[in-house]
Design a protein around this motif. Sequence first.
Motif, PDB file in Angstrom:
ATOM      1  N   ILE A 185       0.785  -1.127   0.073  1.00  0.00           N
ATOM      2  CA  ILE A 185      -0.124   0.005   0.115  1.00  0.00           C
ATOM      3  C   ILE A 185       0.736   1.160   0.014  1.00  0.00           C
ATOM      4  O   ILE A 185       1.412   1.450   0.976  1.00  0.00           O
ATOM      5  CB  ILE A 185      -1.181  -0.004   1.236  1.00  0.00           C
ATOM      6  N   ASN A 186       1.174   1.700  -1.000  1.00  0.00           N
ATOM      7  CA  ASN A 186       2.295   2.718  -1.630  1.00  0.00           C
ATOM      8  C   ASN A 186       1.580   4.202  -1.652  1.00  0.00           C
ATOM      9  O   ASN A 186       0.414   4.367  -1.804  1.00  0.00           O
ATOM     10  CB  ASN A 186       3.121   2.444  -2.622  1.00  0.00           C
ATOM     11  N   GLY A 187       2.311   4.868  -1.535  1.00  0.00           N
ATOM     12  CA  GLY A 187       2.036   6.594  -2.166  1.00  0.00           C
ATOM     13  C   GLY A 187       1.795   6.566  -3.313  1.00  0.00           C
ATOM     14  O   GLY A 187       2.200   5.519  -4.263  1.00  0.00           O
ATOM     15  N   TRP A 188       1.892   7.785  -4.029  1.00  0.00           N
ATOM     16  CA  TRP A 188       1.619   8.061  -5.366  1.00  0.00           C
ATOM     17  C   TRP A 188       3.334   7.642  -5.957  1.00  0.00           C
ATOM     18  O   TRP A 188       4.210   8.448  -5.655  1.00  0.00           O
ATOM     19  CB  TRP A 188       1.216   9.537  -5.733  1.00  0.00           C
ATOM     20  N   GLU A 189       3.171   6.882  -6.923  1.00  0.00           N
ATOM     21  CA  GLU A 189       4.581   6.280  -7.601  1.00  0.00           C
ATOM     22  C   GLU A 189       5.064   7.397  -8.622  1.00  0.00           C
ATOM     23  O   GLU A 189       6.170   6.917  -9.196  1.00  0.00           O
ATOM     24  CB  GLU A 189       4.431   4.870  -7.806  1.00  0.00           C
ATOM     25  N   MET A 191       5.772   9.898  -7.615  1.00  0.00           N
ATOM     26  CA  MET A 191       6.866  10.659  -6.605  1.00  0.00           C
ATOM     27  C   MET A 191       8.007   9.796  -6.345  1.00  0.00           C
ATOM     28  O   MET A 191       7.910   8.473  -6.338  1.00  0.00           O
ATOM     29  CB  MET A 191       6.200  11.019  -5.464  1.00  0.00           C
ATOM     30  N   THR A 192       9.102  10.357  -6.319  1.00  0.00           N
ATOM     31  CA  THR A 192      10.488   9.428  -6.252  1.00  0.00           C
ATOM     32  C   THR A 192      10.436   8.450  -5.130  1.00  0.00           C
ATOM     33  O   THR A 192      10.702   7.329  -5.387  1.00  0.00           O
ATOM     34  CB  THR A 192      11.672  10.412  -6.224  1.00  0.00           C
ATOM     35  N   PHE A 193       9.952   9.095  -3.961  1.00  0.00           N
ATOM     36  CA  PHE A 193      10.186   8.121  -2.794  1.00  0.00           C
ATOM     37  C   PHE A 193       9.616   7.018  -2.699  1.00  0.00           C
ATOM     38  O   PHE A 193       9.896   5.762  -2.570  1.00  0.00           O
ATOM     39  CB  PHE A 193       9.569   9.107  -1.625  1.00  0.00           C
ATOM     40  N   ALA A 194       8.131   7.022  -3.375  1.00  0.00           N
ATOM     41  CA  ALA A 194       7.343   5.859  -3.619  1.00  0.00           C
ATOM     42  C   ALA A 194       7.787   4.965  -4.767  1.00  0.00           C
ATOM     43  O   ALA A 194       7.653   3.800  -4.592  1.00  0.00           O
ATOM     44  CB  ALA A 194       5.845   6.327  -3.972  1.00  0.00           C
ATOM     45  N   ALA A 195       8.350   5.608  -5.754  1.00  0.00           N
ATOM     46  CA  ALA A 195       8.906   4.576  -6.811  1.00  0.00           C
ATOM     47  C   ALA A 195      10.085   3.832  -6.350  1.00  0.00           C
ATOM     48  O   ALA A 195      10.218   2.564  -6.348  1.00  0.00           O
ATOM     49  CB  ALA A 195       9.325   5.510  -8.123  1.00  0.00           C
ATOM     50  N   LYS A 196      10.902   4.454  -5.524  1.00  0.00           N
ATOM     51  CA  LYS A 196      12.072   3.673  -4.977  1.00  0.00           C
ATOM     52  C   LYS A 196      11.615   2.568  -3.801  1.00  0.00           C
ATOM     53  O   LYS A 196      12.237   1.402  -3.676  1.00  0.00           O
ATOM     54  CB  LYS A 196      12.954   4.727  -4.306  1.00  0.00           C
ATOM     55  N   ARG A 197      10.666   2.981  -3.060  1.00  0.00           N
ATOM     56  CA  ARG A 197      10.053   1.982  -2.306  1.00  0.00           C
ATOM     57  C   ARG A 197       9.555   0.788  -3.029  1.00  0.00           C
ATOM     58  O   ARG A 197       9.925  -0.457  -2.594  1.00  0.00           O
ATOM     59  CB  ARG A 197       9.032   2.496  -1.318  1.00  0.00           C
ATOM     60  N   ARG A 198       8.713   0.888  -3.872  1.00  0.00           N
ATOM     61  CA  ARG A 198       8.316  -0.342  -4.778  1.00  0.00           C
ATOM     62  C   ARG A 198       9.657  -1.080  -5.141  1.00  0.00           C
ATOM     63  O   ARG A 198       9.631  -2.471  -5.371  1.00  0.00           O
ATOM     64  CB  ARG A 198       7.436  -0.066  -5.804  1.00  0.00           C
ATOM     65  N   ASP A 199      10.588  -0.346  -5.929  1.00  0.00           N
ATOM     66  CA  ASP A 199      11.880  -0.999  -6.341  1.00  0.00           C
ATOM     67  C   ASP A 199      12.435  -1.901  -5.252  1.00  0.00           C
ATOM     68  O   ASP A 199      12.698  -3.103  -5.593  1.00  0.00           O
ATOM     69  CB  ASP A 199      12.807   0.013  -6.926  1.00  0.00           C
ATOM     70  N   GLY A 200      12.590  -1.283  -4.045  1.00  0.00           N
ATOM     71  CA  GLY A 200      12.923  -2.013  -3.133  1.00  0.00           C
ATOM     72  C   GLY A 200      12.451  -3.426  -2.684  1.00  0.00           C
ATOM     73  O   GLY A 200      13.210  -4.549  -2.519  1.00  0.00           O
ATOM     74  N   LEU A 201      11.005  -3.339  -2.629  1.00  0.00           N
ATOM     75  CA  LEU A 201      10.287  -4.487  -2.220  1.00  0.00           C
ATOM     76  C   LEU A 201      10.537  -5.283  -3.478  1.00  0.00           C
ATOM     77  O   LEU A 201      10.800  -6.674  -3.380  1.00  0.00           O
ATOM     78  CB  LEU A 201       8.891  -4.105  -2.262  1.00  0.00           C
ATOM     79  N   GLU A 202      10.230  -5.072  -4.770  1.00  0.00           N
ATOM     80  CA  GLU A 202       9.932  -6.062  -5.864  1.00  0.00           C
ATOM     81  C   GLU A 202      11.583  -6.503  -6.146  1.00  0.00           C
ATOM     82  O   GLU A 202      11.984  -7.908  -6.329  1.00  0.00           O
ATOM     83  CB  GLU A 202       9.873  -5.262  -7.181  1.00  0.00           C
ATOM     84  N   SER A 219      -1.036   2.271  -5.592  1.00  0.00           N
ATOM     85  CA  SER A 219      -0.201   3.591  -5.496  1.00  0.00           C
ATOM     86  C   SER A 219      -1.310   4.658  -5.252  1.00  0.00           C
ATOM     87  O   SER A 219      -2.146   4.826  -6.196  1.00  0.00           O
ATOM     88  CB  SER A 219       0.556   3.980  -6.488  1.00  0.00           C
ATOM     89  N   SER A 220      -1.562   5.273  -4.175  1.00  0.00           N
ATOM     90  CA  SER A 220      -2.284   6.376  -3.637  1.00  0.00           C
ATOM     91  C   SER A 220      -1.947   7.335  -2.872  1.00  0.00           C
ATOM     92  O   SER A 220      -0.892   7.303  -2.388  1.00  0.00           O
ATOM     93  CB  SER A 220      -3.792   5.505  -3.239  1.00  0.00           C
ATOM     94  N   LEU A 245       3.279  -4.187   3.138  1.00  0.00           N
ATOM     95  CA  LEU A 245       4.060  -3.132   3.575  1.00  0.00           C
ATOM     96  C   LEU A 245       3.287  -1.915   3.258  1.00  0.00           C
ATOM     97  O   LEU A 245       2.615  -1.801   2.228  1.00  0.00           O
ATOM     98  CB  LEU A 245       5.411  -3.178   2.753  1.00  0.00           C
ATOM     99  N   CYS A 246       3.377  -1.042   4.156  1.00  0.00           N
ATOM    100  CA  CYS A 246       2.645   0.266   4.040  1.00  0.00           C
ATOM    101  C   CYS A 246       3.468   1.281   4.120  1.00  0.00           C
ATOM    102  O   CYS A 246       4.377   1.509   4.712  1.00  0.00           O
ATOM    103  CB  CYS A 246       1.609   0.291   5.259  1.00  0.00           C
ATOM    104  N   SER A 247       3.301   2.509   3.168  1.00  0.00           N
ATOM    105  CA  SER A 247       4.307   3.773   2.985  1.00  0.00           C
ATOM    106  C   SER A 247       4.161   4.833   4.167  1.00  0.00           C
ATOM    107  O   SER A 247       4.783   5.698   4.084  1.00  0.00           O
ATOM    108  CB  SER A 247       3.882   4.060   1.537  1.00  0.00           C
ATOM    109  N   SER A 248       2.987   4.495   4.945  1.00  0.00           N
ATOM    110  CA  SER A 248       2.849   5.519   6.046  1.00  0.00           C
ATOM    111  C   SER A 248       2.016   4.738   7.399  1.00  0.00           C
ATOM    112  O   SER A 248       1.343   3.765   7.172  1.00  0.00           O
ATOM    113  CB  SER A 248       1.958   6.482   5.401  1.00  0.00           C
TER     114      SER A 248
END
Length: 343
Positions: A185-189, A191-202, A219-220, A245-248
């Motif tokens: 459950i991520n932030g808007w992808e 935005m760089t921080f959220a894109a990097k979080r998905r990258d780390g998980l995958e 992504s929301s 995994l939750c972004s917040s």
Amino acid sequence: MNLKQLSDKLGLSQTTVSRALNGYPEVSEETRKRVEAVAREMNYQPNSNARRLATGKSNTIGHVVPLSHHDMINPHFSDFIAGAGEIYNRCGYDMLISVVTAGAEKPVYEALRRNRRVDGVIVHGPRVEDERIDLLRKLKLPFVVHGRTNDPEDSYSWVDVNNRRAFHTAAKHLLEAGHRRIALINGWEYMTFAAKRRDGLEKAMREYGAEPDPEIMISSEMIEPVGHDAMKRFLNLDNPPTAVLCSSVLNAMGAMRAIHEHGSRPGRDVSLIAYDDCLSFLPTTGERPAITALRSSIRLAGMHCAEMLIDLIEKKTGPRNLLLEAEFVVGASTGPVPQTATA
């Protein structure tokens, strides 16, 4: 007391006193110290407009905030501003916040520069491709980015968290426990921080031979209702996730609510890890924290950004950057692995 009265008391010209108070090099150190001492004794406060004219500085930092439904009540933004404001106050700077519709920042930055209303700005919510970086360079307006873009990292000043590593660490923790169905459950992808979080998980999942499933990744906005609705949908799938995994902490609260409504228990039936910005109103620490979390203070990030920008404005340093690492704290929301996790 005004400048003329202070000058008369010191027996110096108003020009000399003004230059001494504003740090001009042609004033001797002895004179500068004497002027500052008497100014303190007499509680002299320079006129801000006169000082702006004399020095060409406004002693003000700008924050241009794109407006969405939640920006001005967003505690992430509020805590960042609280940290930055502490540094501004200590260093004698004011703050100017301009709220604009998303995508309309350019004329605001141009007006701030043209009217000399601010000495520099902090850029919020950097996107992967962000035109604001080139714009601010062209305007020659000092800036620090809270986060990063795809621009060369040594070409501008920024403060960021190692988001890719943080979510790689969290995913690895779950994978080593046996989980293979991990939701996000991520932030808007965009935005760089959220894109990097998905990258780390995958990346972590593929290292362990698990294929990420887009059906259990969203992504929301990072708010409680989004976490609740997403987790509710995930749990009703034929093959639901065993971990998330939750972004917040905010969307994690919503996810936990959905888990309870489903008749399951966080940490027992579904493992949950959240990114924790250490929000002032929502502490998650304790002897046995309720949530397993990746912790990094957004208030502290605000302080770092403010210090870096003031150093740029005062020409103490050139462009520099700071990459923070999130602390991984195991809490009650991760626990025994359900049997389905190892399938």
